[in-house]
Design an enzyme around this catalytic site. Structure first.
Site, PDB file in Angstrom:
ATOM      1  N   ASP B 426      -7.704  -5.221  -3.338  1.00 35.27           N
ATOM      2  CA  ASP B 426      -6.096  -5.056  -3.243  1.00 35.27           C
ATOM      3  C   ASP B 426      -5.674  -5.795  -4.418  1.00 35.27           C
ATOM      4  O   ASP B 426      -6.442  -6.360  -5.165  1.00 35.27           O
ATOM      5  CB  ASP B 426      -6.273  -6.072  -1.765  1.00 35.27           C
ATOM      6  CG  ASP B 426      -4.725  -6.126  -1.668  1.00 35.27           C
ATOM      7  OD1 ASP B 426      -3.844  -5.231  -1.734  1.00 35.27           O
ATOM      8  OD2 ASP B 426      -4.582  -7.308  -1.131  1.00 35.27           O
ATOM      9  N   GLY B 730      -0.304  -1.514  -2.639  1.00 33.27           N
ATOM     10  CA  GLY B 730       0.779  -0.959  -2.029  1.00 33.27           C
ATOM     11  C   GLY B 730       2.054  -1.003  -3.163  1.00 33.27           C
ATOM     12  O   GLY B 730       3.367  -0.564  -3.072  1.00 33.27           O
TER      13      GLY B 730
END
EC number: 7.6.2.1
Lengths: 363, 1196
Positions: B426, B730
């Site tokens: 991430d 993201g």
């Protein structure tokens, strides 16, 4: 050899630690900071030997230096042992019965007595050899599976040990009861007790064979009861081997005790007695054999063995040869490694040694 | 008073959020029907009907077992292992006459093994229980019958209770919001524990109940809540409340979920509707997938192999047994008469030899059961627990600032850490700190801010030149790190602007507007510390907080927010005095991902209407007025620069609005807001769009998303270790690429393959708004891009490639027919960055890599949005940072900082892999050695199933005489020390390529075991033939033979252990030599007890073996003969075919590790071929360019 490196690496690792405050940080209250110990940080002082040429060569050298003398000593000990072996199961069968040896042995009306003559000399040669006492008398059976599970299990240790358990014949099936009466000692082992007998004469004079002390002391004292007397033994319709004197307690029936220590391998010897006089070289011994025991059914050999014993036991060159072979092999390896290391010194850090550089996998 | 001030706020008026938006009627009509049957008597939990409902109390139990179910359930768990069932069956069979040994000796080890595992389970469950107790005993204020609100434990809550939750506390159960400290009954909720989103969510109560604002007002409050049954859906809720004869619909807007947190609100009152395991979060709790490591899975295969071998040799034995048995009785003549073949049982019946043989197979399988070591599983468990302890205790993975050590939550995967091929990471919170720092800005075309970003540092390091931006003050990296900004979120240094000096700048009016915009255009709430007067802010996102803080530090202190106004202390450029100004807040046009901007409409003290707006460059530049583009060129340039430096940028602009225009807007806007149709949001956006036009550009801000400490170095090391690192984020593509460079995932000279749907043709299609054709065209486009990329990658073998793909493209790339090609391409690239990916996509990519390549994947993340990925990957690592615990709770191992991954993998992973695989190999070896001697003995006992050894010798083989050295190997062994593990990262490839646990090695060890067994048996058999074995003339019986052979086995396997390890601490010495000593002690002790128990072992050592020199001599020669071949092999291998760890051992031994140049040479060799070309490396070496890092910044 390389002790201490662990410590060096340890200090380096802990100071290069990312937080860098290993020393400075006073332990906070309720801090979850792990406590430092060489154990938990896996920094215990350790010896990290690697197989350097010196180590390899000296290890081989040491082994050969140690092994060769032991091998020589073992071989000498084995060579010292004088052993007379006489195989008699075939020769003792009358000529007219050789076609059906089983019938011969099972016929109680045929006399089983058989006379053999032995000469005291080195086995397999004509060299006469003196035999010092004690001379052990063994019988040797061949192809006899005393280690068969059915056979090994077929005994009851409790019954052998104590009088109270005379009725306990569990595990002895099918030799547990004669009619309804329990057999003591029960089971196949006892039932099949070896029953050939030997009588030795030298120059018509009978040679005394000591039958005492041929079994293990622990067996006599702890495994076979002093007050356990044989009962209903060999009284069944099918007679196995020897009978036992019902008036002598089991602990004194040494032939039985010896027999009941089952052998590990199908070829085995059992101690039958001790001759406690020296035998002169080239002396002739006459043995009168009662050839009762049936080995003909399973084509087993029977041998009578007279043997002295050295510190290593009986005659067997195997250990000596093994030691000499290993010693020699290690000497050869030591030489070979010396040569290899001298001829082909390793290039350090040669990347071609790395397997994944040769065939980079996966990508 | 803060509370009082807040009370006056009615955010529902200014927010556009869907307060109290009516749910669809058809859903509500289902209430009372199946699936919607729940009833809660609010404030009347003790009434008769309520007592009939039998809803659970709020007691939550996450334990696997209860006291009652522990025994059956854990036993069931145990016997799910095939091996345990096998042992149970053999244990049961051992009670039949088939057994070659006594039942006790067979069943006892199984009991110990199962018992130990159950104790472990019990302890783990006890820990969970303690956690539950902690949670269940948290205090909450609940309304008592006497009307007072008093503290009680969470567990005592019942459906219908009214609770009062205070600020920053967790909700104890799922509540219906009744009222809050705000007049309009809104409250802020942080749902980080549920979905990982850090921004606050707004909830609002029904209007009817929002007035119940103090404790006393619940005196006469009675309501009936009817709603759906408990379910796992976090985002839906259907219910109604009957209050004062009226029915009001309830929606998710009124539902406060357990485990979320009340923020920015003094208190709320709520009615409990779901308790305990009925709550949505508990309904959502799934048992984490049980993960097994590759090594263990391979071990299973070995066990199957051994089972086959077991069956094979049992069958062979049985055939021989059957033949021998059949021959024993022929035509009524018995062959082996001493076995009484004429009078026998089924197990030895010559007439039914076939049946006897079949039954014998079972006996044999029990006898050779040593091939499958019962203790292996226990030993592995013990090793893993201790290995985990080492991970937990490692000081180098302890994070001082957060007081967090590493925490291995499961011990199952330690060795898997040594085999990681791909890391999926991430970004936010993992690679970066998730703390935003205002670092630069561009106002009126002038760039301000002298802060240096990580990226710039990396760039400077790479170029070896002084930093381009600050040549004059000669700042170096070191200084920069030391002079850390004292204010969190603010790292802006520029003497032209700070301390009010901006008034002297040319465009001071623009600067003033710029800062004012920062101070006014946001949704943050100030908090004044009573004592120091210092103001802190609570904002929905860290970016926003950074802006307000920046404004405060630069002299525009936002200090008060009321219902309709925002008050700011401003520096007046004329008087140089701080003056308080209040802006009347008229509208807030919220941020969302489609708008990519937020605006406020305010009326300033002069009565002018202002629209203040900030947003992404892509949407803001097109909204500028013709006369507002004065600084556009420069600003664009600066924004590009900032983006290059890995910064997040926003464009600031404003406009003045005429009264008429505003009136028109206001009318349309409130209409849109009050509409209830499905496209309400679209309408609001549309209206907002009409006013956010013709803006005047002020400038741009740049906020740094700070990289965590040591991330680039860590990534560099991992890359050197040959681990692929993929980033799944993201964030938008630009940011992702910037971060990629910052942490050297993207390197100089690396070719980037961009896969995106931003092409003009797709955009054109999007305008036409035909969904079918868009999807088709998009997919075709993605397929084309992937195949082109693939062609590019295959055509060039020397270049390294980076693949960058965005979330939209990923949707198509992950479709079944494309994903294989996509994976092909991705694997061919050195690094991969997925941007704009959703949590689900993260998990899908993880699964794709995991199943597609079959290699080990490791996912690392910190937020709840990473949970899917963490659970999907072979190993999930949670960052136990400042964010919620969701990721940590679903991870396998939690670390505090990304950089600890380096040590976790390269040191612990490598060691654990090595230890465990060596231990398993050794375990099989030692059991084969033992089992095979049994088999050979059988061959000489006409395969009758008689064991060569005493029963207890056999049972204790794996317990006392051989297991401890194996465990010590599995826990303590080190091929090279931690320092060298880190110095030569390439060592890690031993695990990735599984060299220590490949079939060659396993089979090698097994053959070694067979060789040892053969040697031991035949040497014993030949040396102890039939002759006397000692001076007393005694011959060898089965007990002497067995004990001798056993002695040899114990010596051989322990010496083999001593020979195969190269790391001896005191522990190793104790366990290895101690095991041998224990054998002799056991023999002594066991032989000394009564023969009833010791049977064949009675006095066997004291009387038989010890006085016989031949016994000792035989042991010595057997040990030597068995290990000389191995010794020779390893001597040759060590010297002439060293593996990488051997090479490092040589280096250490010969002291060359201290020679930096030499080490560099070895390290250079250890770099991956694919990433950096062979020739390039050699060139680099000859020219002696000192790269500390092979990865560099790629200047675009």
């Amino acid at each position: 050899m390389n002790t201490g490196d662990g410590g060096g690496a340890a200090s380096a690792a802990s100071t290069s630690g990312a937080n860098g405050s290993a020393d400075a940080a006073a332990p906070r209250r309720n801090s979850k900071r792990p406590k430092y110990s060489r154990f938990t940080q896996q920094e215990l002082p350790a010896c990290k030997p690697i197989l350097t040429p010196q180590w390899v060569i000296s290890a081989f050298a040491v082994v050969s230096i140690v092994f060769v003398p032991i091998g020589v000593a073992s071989l000498l000990a084995s060579r010292d042992v004088v052993e007379i072996v006489d195989r008699y199961e075939s020769v003792c069968v009358p000529a007219n019965m050789t076609n059906d040896k089983v019938a011969y042995i099972q016929n109680p009306n045929i006399s089983k007595t058989c006379t053999r003559t032995l000469t005291v000399r080195l086995l397999g040669s004509l060299v006469p050899k003196h035999m010092n006492q004690p001379i052990y008398v063994y019988y040797q059976l061949d192809n006899f599976y005393q280690n068969h599970r059915r056979y090994v299990k077929s005994r009851n240790d409790g019954q052998l040990r104590s009088k109270d358990k005379a009725n306990d014949t569990s595990g002895c099936d099918p030799e547990d009861k004669s009619g309804n009466a329990p057999i003591v000692p029960c089971g196949l082992i006892a039932w099949s007790l070896f029953n050939d007998t030997y009588q030795f004469t030298i120059n018509r004079a009978s040679l005394n064979v000591n039958k005492k002390g041929i079994s293990w002391k622990s067996d006599r004292e702890h495994k076979f009861g002093k007050n356990v007397l044989p009962k209903n033994f060999q009284s069944g319709p099918l007679k196995g081997g020897a009978t036992l004197d019902p008036n002598i307690s089991l602990s004194e029936q040494e032939d039985l005790i010896v027999w009941m220590r089952t052998a590990a391998l199908p070829t085995f010897r059992k101690l039958w007695g001790k001759i406690e006089v020296d035998l002169e070289a080239n002396q002739t011994i006459t043995v009168t054999i009662e050839n009762n025991y049936n080995t003909y059914s399973f084509s087993g050999k029977k041998k009578l063995v007279l043997s002295t014993a050295s510190w290593l036991g009986g005659k067997n060159d195997f250990l000596g040869v093994a030691y000499l072979t290993v010693g020699g092999l290690c000497f050869f390896l030591a030489m070979a490694f010396t040569v290899i290391y001298l001829v082909k010194p390793r290039k350090l850090g040669d990347p071609s040694y790395l397997s994944w550089n040769r065939n980079p996998g996966g990508h | 008073m803060a509370g009082g001030r807040k009370k006056r706020l009615r955010f529902s008026k200014i927010y556009t959020f869907t307060c109290g938006k009516q749910s669809l009627q058809e859903e509500h009509s289902q209430i009372g029907g199946p699936g919607y049957s729940r009833i809660a008597f609010v404030n009347d939990p003790n009434c008769f009907e309520a007592n009939n409902l039998n809803y659970p109390w709020n007691y939550v139990s996450t334990t696997k077992y209860t006291v009652a179910t522990f025994i059956p359930k854990s036993l069931f768990e145990q016997f799910r292992r095939v091996a345990n069932i096998y042992f149970l069956i053999t244990g049961c069979l051992s009670f039949t006459p088939l057994a070659p040994y006594t039942p006790v000796s067979a069943i006892l080890p199984l009991i110990i093994v199962i018992g130990a595992t159950m104790v472990k389970e019990a302890i783990e469950d006890w820990r969970r229980f303690q956690q539950d107790v902690e949670v269940n005993n948290r205090k909450i204020k609940v309304r008592r019958d006497d009307g007072s609100f008093d503290y009680t434990e969470w567990k005592n809550l019942r459906v219908g209770d009214i609770v009062k939750v205070e600020k920053d506390n967790f909700f104890p159960a799922d509540l219906i919001l009744l009222s809050s400290s705000y007049e309009d009954g809104i409250c802020y909720v942080e749902t980080m524990n549920l979905d990982g989103e850090t921004n606050l969510k707004l909830k609002q109560s029904l209007e009817v109940s929002s007035s119940l604002q103090d404790d006393a007002s619940f005196e006469n409050f009675k309501a009936l809540v009817k709603c759906e049954d408990p379910n796992a859906n976090l985002y839906t809720f259907v219910g109604s409340m009957d209050y004062e004869e009226q029915q009001y619909p309830l929606s998710p807007q009124q539902l406060l979920l357990r485990d979320s947190k009340l923020r920015n609100t003094e208190y709320v009152f709520g009615a409990v509707v779901f308790t305990g395991h009925d709550t949505k979060v508990m309904q959502n709790a799934t048992n984490p997938p049980s993960k097994r490591s590759k090594v263990e899975r391979k071990m299973d295969k070995i066990i199957y192999l051994l089972l086959c071998l077991l069956v094979l040799i049992s069958t062979i034995g049985s055939i021989f047994f059957g033949i021998a048995t059949k021959k024993d009785l022929k035509d009524g003549r018995t062959r082996r008469w001493y076995l009484r073949p004429d009078d026998t049982d089924i197990y030895y019946n010559p007439k039914k030899a076939a049946i006897a043989a079949i039954l014998h197979t079972l006996t044999a399988m029990m006898l050779y059961g040593y091939f499958i070591p019962i203790s292996l599983y226990v030993s592995i468990e013990i090793c893993k627990i201790l290995q985990s302890m080492f991970i937990n205790q490692d000081l180098n993975m302890y994070y001082e600032e957060a007081d967090k050590p590493a925490h291995a939550r499961t011990s199952n995967l330690n060795e898997e850490l040594g085999q990681v091929d791909t890391i999926l990471s991430d970004k936010t919170g993992t690679l970066t700190c998730n703390s935003m720092e205002f670092i630069k800005c561009s106002i009126a075309g002038t760039a301000y801010g002298r802060g240096v970003t990580e990226v710039e540092k990396a760039m400077a390091r790479r170029k070896g030149s002084p930093l381009p931006q600050v040549p004059e003050n000669g700042e170096t990296e070191g200084d920069n790190a030391d002079t850390k900004s004292p204010v969190k979120g603010f790292n802006f240094r520029d003497e032209r602007v700070v301390d009010g000096r901006w008034v002297n700048e040319t465009h001071s009016d623009v600067i003033q507007k710029f800062f004012r915009l920062l101070a006014v255009c946001h949704t943050a709430i100030p908090e004044v510390d009573e004592e120091s007067g210092k103001i802190t802010y609570e904002a929905e996102s860290p970016d926003e907080a950074a802006f307000v803080i920046a404004a405060r530090e630069l002299g525009f202190e936002f200090y008060q927010r009321t219902q309709t106004s925002i008050s700011v202390h401003e520096l007046d450029p004329l008087s140089h005095m701080k003056v308080a100004r209040t802006y009347k807040l008229l509208n807030i046009l919220e941020f969302n991902s489609t708008r990519k901007r937020m605006s406020v409409v305010v009326r300033n003290e002069e009565g002018k209407l202002l629209l203040l707006s900030k947003g992404a460059d892509s949407v803001m530049f097109e909204r500028l007025a013709k006369n507002g583009r004065t600084f556009e060129e420069e600003t664009r340039e600066h924004v590009k620069e900032y983006a290059d430096a890995g910064l997040r940028t926003l464009i600031l602009a404003y406009r003045e609005i005429g009264e008429e225009e505003y009136a028109k807007f206001e009318k349309e806007f409130s209409e849109a807001k009050n509409s209830v149709s499905a496209d309400r949001d679209d309408k609001i956006d549309e209206v907002a769009d009409t006013i956010e036009r013709d803006l005047i550009l002020l400038g741009a801000t740049a906020v740094e998303d700070k990289l965590q400490n040591g991330v680039p170095e860590c990534i560099d090391k991992l890359a050197q270790a040959g681990i692929k690192i993929w980033v799944l984020t993201g964030d938008k593509m630009e940011t992702a690429i910037n971060i990629g460079f910052a942490c050297s995932l993207l390197r100089e000279g690396m070719k980037q393959i961009l896969i995106t749907l931003d092409s003009p043709e797709i955009k054109a299609l999007e305008k036409e708004d035909n969904k079918g054709t868009i999807a088709k065209a998009s997919k075709a486009s993605i397929l084309r891009q992937i195949t082109e990329g693939k062609a590019l990658v295959t055509s060039s073998s020397t270049d390294a490639f980076a693949l960058i793909i965005d979330g939209k493209s990923l949707t198509f790339a992950l479709e079944d027919d494309v994903k294989d090609i996509f994976l092909d391409l991705a694997v061919g690239c050195a690094s991969l960055i997925c941007c704009r990916s959703s949590p689900k996509q993260k998990a899908l990519v993880t699964r794709l890599v995991k199943t597609g390549t079959g290699k080990t994947t490791l996912a690392i993340g910190d937020g709840a949005n990473d949970v899917g990925m963490l659970q999907e990957a072979d190993i999930g690592i949670g960052i136990s940072g400042f964010e919620g615990m969701q990721a940590v709770m679903s991870s396998d191992i939690a670390i505090a900082q990304f950089r600890f991954l380096e040590r976790l993998l390269l040191v612990h992973g490598h060691w654990c892999y090595r230890r465990l695989s060596s231990m398993i190999c050794y375990f099989f070896y030692k059991n084969i050695t033992f089992g095979f001697t049994l088999f050979l003995f059988e061959a000489y006992a006409s395969f009758s199933g008689q064991p060569a050894y005493n029963d207890w010798f056999m049972s204790f083989y794996n317990v006392f005489f051989t297991s401890l050295p194996a465990i010590a190997l599995g826990v303590f062994d080190q091929d090279v020390s931690a320092r060298y593990c880190l110095k030569f990262p390439m060592l890690y490839q031993e695990g990735v390529q599984n060299v220590l646990f490949r079939w060659r090695r396993i089979i090698g060890w097994m053959l070694n075991g067979i060789w040892n067994a053969v040697t031991i048996f035949f040497f014993c058999a030949c040396a102890f033939q039939h002759q006397a074995f000692r001076k007393g003339g005694e011959v060898v019986g089965s007990e002497i033979f067995g004990a001798t052979m056993y002695t040899c086995v114990v010596w051989v396997v322990n010496c083999q252990m001593a020979l195969s390890i190269t790391y001896f601490t005191l522990i190793q010495h104790i366990v290895i030599w101690g095991s041998i000593a224990v054998w002799y002690l056991f023999l002594l002790a066991y032989g000394a007890i009564t023969p009833t128990l010791s049977t064949t072992a009675f006095k066997v050592f004291v009387e038989g073996l010890a006085p016989a020199p031949s016994y000792w001599i035989l042991t010595l020669v057997v040990v030597l003969v068995t290990i000389v071949p191995y010794f020779t092999y390893s001597a040759i291998q060590m010297r002439f075919f060293p593996m990488f760890h051997n090479m490092i051992q040589w280096l250490r031994y010969e002291g060359q590790c201290e020679d930096p140049e030499f080490c560099q040479m070895v390290r250079q060799r250890s770099l991956r071929v694919t990433t950096v070309g062979y020739t390039a490396r050699r060139e680099a070496r000859t020219s002696k360019v000192n790269h500390t890092t092979q990865n560099g910044f790629h200047a675009k």
